[in-house]
Design a protein around this motif. Structure first.
Motif, PDB file in Angstrom:
ATOM      1  N   VAL A 245     -13.497  16.413 -13.688  1.00  0.00           N
ATOM      2  CA  VAL A 245     -13.829  16.464 -12.109  1.00  0.00           C
ATOM      3  C   VAL A 245     -14.115  14.379 -12.357  1.00  0.00           C
ATOM      4  O   VAL A 245     -13.321  14.132 -11.079  1.00  0.00           O
ATOM      5  N   GLU A 246     -14.429  13.993 -12.864  1.00  0.00           N
ATOM      6  CA  GLU A 246     -14.312  12.409 -12.708  1.00  0.00           C
ATOM      7  C   GLU A 246     -13.433  11.311 -12.602  1.00  0.00           C
ATOM      8  O   GLU A 246     -12.723  10.839 -12.228  1.00  0.00           O
ATOM      9  N   ALA A 247     -12.325  12.363 -12.996  1.00  0.00           N
ATOM     10  CA  ALA A 247     -10.882  11.922 -14.046  1.00  0.00           C
ATOM     11  C   ALA A 247      -9.915  12.537 -13.175  1.00  0.00           C
ATOM     12  O   ALA A 247      -9.262  11.326 -13.204  1.00  0.00           O
ATOM     13  N   GLY A 248     -10.502  12.612 -11.643  1.00  0.00           N
ATOM     14  CA  GLY A 248      -9.666  12.856 -10.601  1.00  0.00           C
ATOM     15  C   GLY A 248      -8.813  14.110 -10.787  1.00  0.00           C
ATOM     16  O   GLY A 248      -7.818  13.939 -10.139  1.00  0.00           O
ATOM     17  N   ALA A 249      -9.060  14.945 -11.462  1.00  0.00           N
ATOM     18  CA  ALA A 249      -8.429  16.384 -11.620  1.00  0.00           C
ATOM     19  C   ALA A 249      -8.186  16.886  -9.385  1.00  0.00           C
ATOM     20  O   ALA A 249      -9.737  16.702  -9.487  1.00  0.00           O
ATOM     21  N   GLY A 250      -7.599  17.228  -9.526  1.00  0.00           N
ATOM     22  CA  GLY A 250      -6.569  17.563  -8.232  1.00  0.00           C
ATOM     23  C   GLY A 250      -7.003  19.312  -8.079  1.00  0.00           C
ATOM     24  O   GLY A 250      -7.131  19.020  -6.453  1.00  0.00           O
ATOM     25  N   SER A 251      -7.425  19.586  -8.337  1.00  0.00           N
ATOM     26  CA  SER A 251      -7.865  20.959  -8.429  1.00  0.00           C
ATOM     27  C   SER A 251      -9.363  21.968  -9.388  1.00  0.00           C
ATOM     28  O   SER A 251      -8.744  20.982 -10.378  1.00  0.00           O
ATOM     29  N   ALA A 252      -8.894  22.775  -9.000  1.00  0.00           N
ATOM     30  CA  ALA A 252      -9.871  23.859 -10.414  1.00  0.00           C
ATOM     31  C   ALA A 252     -10.132  24.767 -10.156  1.00  0.00           C
ATOM     32  O   ALA A 252      -9.011  25.568  -9.102  1.00  0.00           O
ATOM     33  N   ALA A 264     -18.042  34.039 -10.617  1.00  0.00           N
ATOM     34  CA  ALA A 264     -18.026  32.944 -10.577  1.00  0.00           C
ATOM     35  C   ALA A 264     -17.257  32.555  -8.986  1.00  0.00           C
ATOM     36  O   ALA A 264     -17.580  31.736  -8.658  1.00  0.00           O
ATOM     37  N   THR A 265     -15.970  33.339  -8.859  1.00  0.00           N
ATOM     38  CA  THR A 265     -15.693  33.427  -7.637  1.00  0.00           C
ATOM     39  C   THR A 265     -16.350  33.510  -6.182  1.00  0.00           C
ATOM     40  O   THR A 265     -15.102  33.347  -5.146  1.00  0.00           O
ATOM     41  N   GLY A 266     -17.192  33.605  -6.228  1.00  0.00           N
ATOM     42  CA  GLY A 266     -18.336  33.853  -4.813  1.00  0.00           C
ATOM     43  C   GLY A 266     -19.730  33.252  -4.969  1.00  0.00           C
ATOM     44  O   GLY A 266     -19.909  33.658  -4.666  1.00  0.00           O
ATOM     45  N   ASN A 267     -19.727  32.665  -6.181  1.00  0.00           N
ATOM     46  CA  ASN A 267     -21.065  31.515  -6.297  1.00  0.00           C
ATOM     47  C   ASN A 267     -20.826  30.495  -6.144  1.00  0.00           C
ATOM     48  O   ASN A 267     -20.608  29.275  -5.672  1.00  0.00           O
ATOM     49  N   LYS A 268     -21.656  30.472  -4.434  1.00  0.00           N
ATOM     50  CA  LYS A 268     -21.551  29.210  -3.761  1.00  0.00           C
ATOM     51  C   LYS A 268     -22.420  28.018  -4.506  1.00  0.00           C
ATOM     52  O   LYS A 268     -21.958  27.431  -4.463  1.00  0.00           O
ATOM     53  N   TRP A 269     -23.819  28.344  -5.729  1.00  0.00           N
ATOM     54  CA  TRP A 269     -24.447  27.302  -6.552  1.00  0.00           C
ATOM     55  C   TRP A 269     -23.356  26.874  -7.403  1.00  0.00           C
ATOM     56  O   TRP A 269     -22.834  25.287  -7.226  1.00  0.00           O
ATOM     57  N   LEU A 270     -22.577  27.257  -7.701  1.00  0.00           N
ATOM     58  CA  LEU A 270     -21.335  26.819  -8.526  1.00  0.00           C
ATOM     59  C   LEU A 270     -20.013  25.842  -7.557  1.00  0.00           C
ATOM     60  O   LEU A 270     -19.941  25.194  -7.974  1.00  0.00           O
ATOM     61  N   MET A 271     -19.554  26.689  -6.878  1.00  0.00           N
ATOM     62  CA  MET A 271     -19.125  26.079  -6.458  1.00  0.00           C
ATOM     63  C   MET A 271     -18.618  25.001  -5.632  1.00  0.00           C
ATOM     64  O   MET A 271     -17.925  24.429  -4.793  1.00  0.00           O
ATOM     65  N   LEU A 275     -19.961  21.846  -8.107  1.00  0.00           N
ATOM     66  CA  LEU A 275     -19.210  20.678  -8.282  1.00  0.00           C
ATOM     67  C   LEU A 275     -18.777  20.265  -6.679  1.00  0.00           C
ATOM     68  O   LEU A 275     -18.534  18.916  -7.334  1.00  0.00           O
ATOM     69  N   ARG A 276     -19.664  19.896  -6.114  1.00  0.00           N
ATOM     70  CA  ARG A 276     -18.609  19.927  -4.455  1.00  0.00           C
ATOM     71  C   ARG A 276     -19.923  18.623  -4.632  1.00  0.00           C
ATOM     72  O   ARG A 276     -20.260  17.181  -4.253  1.00  0.00           O
ATOM     73  N   THR A 277     -21.505  19.452  -4.569  1.00  0.00           N
ATOM     74  CA  THR A 277     -22.039  18.645  -3.836  1.00  0.00           C
ATOM     75  C   THR A 277     -22.891  16.805  -4.994  1.00  0.00           C
ATOM     76  O   THR A 277     -22.640  16.510  -4.964  1.00  0.00           O
ATOM     77  N   GLN A 278     -23.047  18.244  -6.261  1.00  0.00           N
ATOM     78  CA  GLN A 278     -23.246  17.262  -6.993  1.00  0.00           C
ATOM     79  C   GLN A 278     -22.740  16.390  -7.990  1.00  0.00           C
ATOM     80  O   GLN A 278     -22.322  15.346  -8.560  1.00  0.00           O
ATOM     81  N   TRP A 279     -21.667  16.658  -8.284  1.00  0.00           N
ATOM     82  CA  TRP A 279     -19.702  15.838  -8.506  1.00  0.00           C
ATOM     83  C   TRP A 279     -19.844  15.448  -8.184  1.00  0.00           C
ATOM     84  O   TRP A 279     -18.347  14.325  -7.700  1.00  0.00           O
ATOM     85  N   GLY A 280     -19.352  15.364  -6.685  1.00  0.00           N
ATOM     86  CA  GLY A 280     -18.384  15.085  -6.192  1.00  0.00           C
ATOM     87  C   GLY A 280     -17.161  15.439  -5.337  1.00  0.00           C
ATOM     88  O   GLY A 280     -16.215  15.022  -5.375  1.00  0.00           O
ATOM     89  N   PHE A 281     -16.801  16.473  -6.270  1.00  0.00           N
ATOM     90  CA  PHE A 281     -15.636  17.101  -6.728  1.00  0.00           C
ATOM     91  C   PHE A 281     -14.958  17.000  -4.569  1.00  0.00           C
ATOM     92  O   PHE A 281     -15.621  17.172  -3.949  1.00  0.00           O
TER      93      PHE A 281
END
Length: 763
Positions: A245-252, A264-271, A275-281
């Motif tokens: 993510v920090e390297a700029g991957a465009g998708s996950a 994982a596909t329905g896991n809001k904490w994870l996604m 992924l978005r709030t903590q890591w800034g994806f």
């Protein structure tokens, strides 16, 4: 007439798109304005269509209009397609989207370009054993050049799942057991695929997968439940995803497994939270194949319910389930999904296409002249050959059995000795399988007539015909021999009788590892072991060329075979690279990135384990200590292990200071000497142990490495800078901290054979 009007409207929309896009590669604000304007024109159905990634069969060039998916494309129900090969075919399909849909929004074209396109590099587990980040980045760069030349704009790679269980088939597709090394490889792969900013015609979008924890399924069985503490998640498994993510991957890509009881596909904490709030994806998230509909079997509700769960969790694109396009509009009407959530996902998909330059030029990746000059070129193949030779791990070499001389008669014996289709390895979907020479063919080419290379199959892959069929799918058949085991063995012994040396080409077929290829027995298949035993009885020198996509149990082989070269599956140039190493044109330098167990009962087995309150002292056995009755705790081959045709020695470690502050640093230095008579490369490995902490810590963790080439007799100082960042971990409250105290610092050639010193971290 209606068709002409529609075509003129489409051309007008495209003209607006091009005019806007001519100024659009400037700032995020420009992108926002462009997408705002486009989304105002879109209906709800068209927005949902951008979130749809359906499967499609092969489309014949010129027949895109009549394909099953063409109607859906023209109606704006498709955001992308995957695993369609051929630039002319892709151009035809892109034309359907651009010229025959209302808004002319281009499609993404993805593919499982995992370890090369037509020029195939070693399987990722093998590639990781190079410990060479430049070579790994270059392999992704070449994959991007070739894939983009054939119309592909998006790859489902890198797979960065940490795995410590050799039973799991997809261990072959990752970078091994260590998160620090995995993170370095993740960065290199993303950079190789995406280049500077994905603006070049040979730069494609990466997709980090499988988020998250997919490599730790219970019982080592694919798709199975994963259950672990969040502390363990962040300290042992999450780092490679975060690095990508920090390297700029465009998708996950979302993982199949559950995390904390929620898929994982329905896991809001994870996604969303992580992924978005903590890591800034800021890219988009796609499901894995039918990931949404599979949540029905997980017990999360019917298709409409799980589609809403996925979208609300932060999933942007539905691969194959058709769940979004068939249910989201109804969920909006019923108040289960908001239009704002659909807008957010749609925006992310449009942003991805914008960043790839597809709005500016929908045919950016559709130059039909490129494949002939950019795919499977001599230059690419030469690099793949060199990289493959770096990935091989010399595991044993008694009495300098290797390297061999290019003379006399060399008998290649074994079911893996004369197969082209198995050489590239699993997940080489774009490979032209017949392009890869077999081992016999490769050795003949490398020896150039100086040696007589002969061959006998010796045995089938295994005695169980049904098992062999499961292990040789997707065109990788070994063409099972209908002779008896005795007849095949007798032929092998007859051919070996006149040989000066025997090369035993044994192990797994390429599809014995990979997705849905899990094993409970990790030993050499039955008839192959019998063959190897009989070859050793001839008294001839025997070299085991081991093909495998995972750590195997080689306890008997280690005791009885004089030389073992693990070649994994080395790609399209594997056979030539194996010849380079066998005959000493290349000195092997690969180091294991996964621990090899003594038996499957030790699995999962990994070097960075923690102590119990009753750790085993040196030796074995001791009652009321953490050990087994029947086998020691030690691995057969440890993480970081690998031999060379030369030898290396390490000096004691020198520290420039014995303590460092929490805002300071220190430098650790060793002198590495090539004490043999051949030039060679050594992977110098740095490990650190936090002796006392607020939570239990591993006995050692990899925190640095450098691959060093030395001429025979040469010495060089190798230094590592130790910073507080290397000492940090997630504490009980999941705060990322370093704590003052004593640390052991270790440097050596593998995780067991190290020099050790100590330093103090002060407040």
């Amino acid at each position: 007439m209606k068709h002409l009007v529609r075509k003129l409207k489409t051309m007008a929309v495209l003209l607006v798109v091009v005019v806007i896009s001519a100024h659009a590669q400037k700032t995020p604000q420009d992108m926002d304005r462009f997408i705002d304007a486009l989304m105002k024109k879109m209906t709800l159905e068209e927005k949902i269509g951008q979130l749809n990634l359906p499967v499609t069969g092969d489309i014949t060039t010129g027949q895109a209009k009549s394909s099953d998916v063409a109607k859906r494309i023209s109606q704006g129900e498709v955001g992308g397609l995957f695993n369609l090969k051929g630039v002319a075919k892709i151009r035809d399909v892109q034309k359907q989207a651009v010229e025959n849909s209302r808004l002319g929004i281009p499609l993404l074209f993805g593919m499982d370009v995992i370890h090369g396109y037509e020029t195939v590099f070693p399987i990722p587990l093998g590639l990781s054993c190079t410990w060479d980040m430049k070579a790994i980045e270059q392999s992704a760069r070449i994959a991007a050049i070739e894939a983009s030349a054939d119309g592909i704009s998006w790859t489902f790679s890198p797979m960065v799942d940490v795995s410590r269980d050799a039973r799991w088939g997809r261990i072959s597709e990752g970078s091994g057991e260590d998160p620090f090394l995995g993170a370095a490889i993740a960065r290199a792969m993303v950079k190789g695929y995406q280049g500077k900013n994905m603006s070049g015609k040979d730069e494609i979008m990466a997709c980090v997968k499988h988020f998250a924890l997919y490599g730790a399924p219970e019982a080592g069985r694919d798709y199975n439940t994963v259950d672990m503490s969040r502390n363990r998640m962040f300290n042992e498994y999450m780092l490679p995803y975060q690095a990508a993510v920090e390297a700029g991957a465009g998708s996950a890509m979302a993982a199949f497994n559950e995390v904390d009881g929620v898929p994982a596909t329905g896991n809001k904490w994870l996604m969303t939270d992580v992924l978005r709030t903590q890591w800034g994806f800021d890219g988009f998230v796609v499901t894995d194949y039918t990931g949404i509909s599979e949540m029905v079997d997980h017990g999360m509700g019917d298709l409409q319910a799980v589609a809403a769960l996925a979208l609300n969790a932060g999933i942007d694109m539905d691969m194959v389930s058709d769940a979004f396009v068939s249910t989201l509009k109804k969920s909006v009407e019923e108040g289960k999904v908001s239009v704002a959530s659909i807008d957010k996902a749609c925006r992310r998909m449009l942003e991805a296409k914008y960043k790839l330059g597809l709005f500016e030029n929908p045919y950016k990746y559709c130059d039909v002249k490129r494949p002939a000059k950019d795919i499977f070129t001599p230059e690419h193949r030469a690099i793949a050959r060199k990289t493959a030779s770096e990935s091989f791990v010399l595991m044993k070499n008694d009495n300098q059995t290797l390297p061999l001389q290019k003379k006399g008669t060399i008998a290649v014996i074994g079911p893996l000795g004369n197969t082209r289709s198995n050489m590239p390895g699993t997940w080489s979907v774009a490979a032209v399988l017949d392009n890869a020479p077999s081992l016999v063919e490769g050795l003949k080419e490398v020896t150039k007539g100086k040696a007589n290379v002969v061959y006998a199959k010796g045995s089938n892959l295994m005695s169980d015909a049904a098992y062999e069929e499961r292990a040789t799918m997707f065109g990788r058949s070994l063409h099972r021999d209908n002779r008896t085991d005795k007849e095949m063995l007798e032929e092998a012994l007859r051919i070996s009788a006149d040989a000066d040396v025997i090369v035993a080409a044994l192990g797994e077929s390429s599809e014995m590892s990979g997705e849905s290829s899990c094993r409970t027995d990790l030993t050499m298949p039955d008839v192959q072991r019998t063959l190897l035993e009989e070859l050793l009885k001839t008294g001839k020198p025997v070299v085991l060329v081991l093909f495998t996509g995972r750590p195997l149990v080689l306890t008997w082989e280690k005791e009885n075979v004089p030389a073992i070269l693990n070649v994994w599956f080395g790609g399209s140039e594997a056979a030539l690279a194996i010849g380079d190493v066998l005959f000493g044109d290349v000195n092997p330098s690969g180091k294991l990135t996964t621990t090899f167990p003594q038996n499957v009962g030790q699995v999962p087995l990994f070097y960075a384990h923690k102590n119990t309150g009753r750790p085993l002292n040196k030796g074995w056995f001791e009652k009321f200590r953490t050990n087994y009755l029947d086998v020691s705790n030690e691995p057969l081959y440890p993480f970081g292990y690998g031999l060379s045709y030369t030898s290396f020695t390490y000096s004691d470690i020198s520290l420039d200071r014995s303590s460092m502050a929490v805002n300071g640093e220190l430098t650790a230095t060793v002198t590495l000497t090539n004490t043999g008579n051949r030039d060679g490369a050594e992977v110098v490995q740095l490990y650190i142990r936090d002796l006392v902490a607020s939570i239990t810590r591993p006995v050692k963790e990899l925190k640095g490495f450098e691959k060093v080439f030395l001429k025979a007799g040469e010495s060089r100082k190798v230094s590592f800078k130790i910073t507080p960042e290397l000492l940090k971990f997630y504490n009980y409250d999941l705060q990322f901290v370093c704590e003052p105290g004593e640390f052991d610092l270790m440097i050596g050639g593998n995780s067991q054979e190290v020099k050790t010193t100590r330093f103090v971290l002060t407040d």
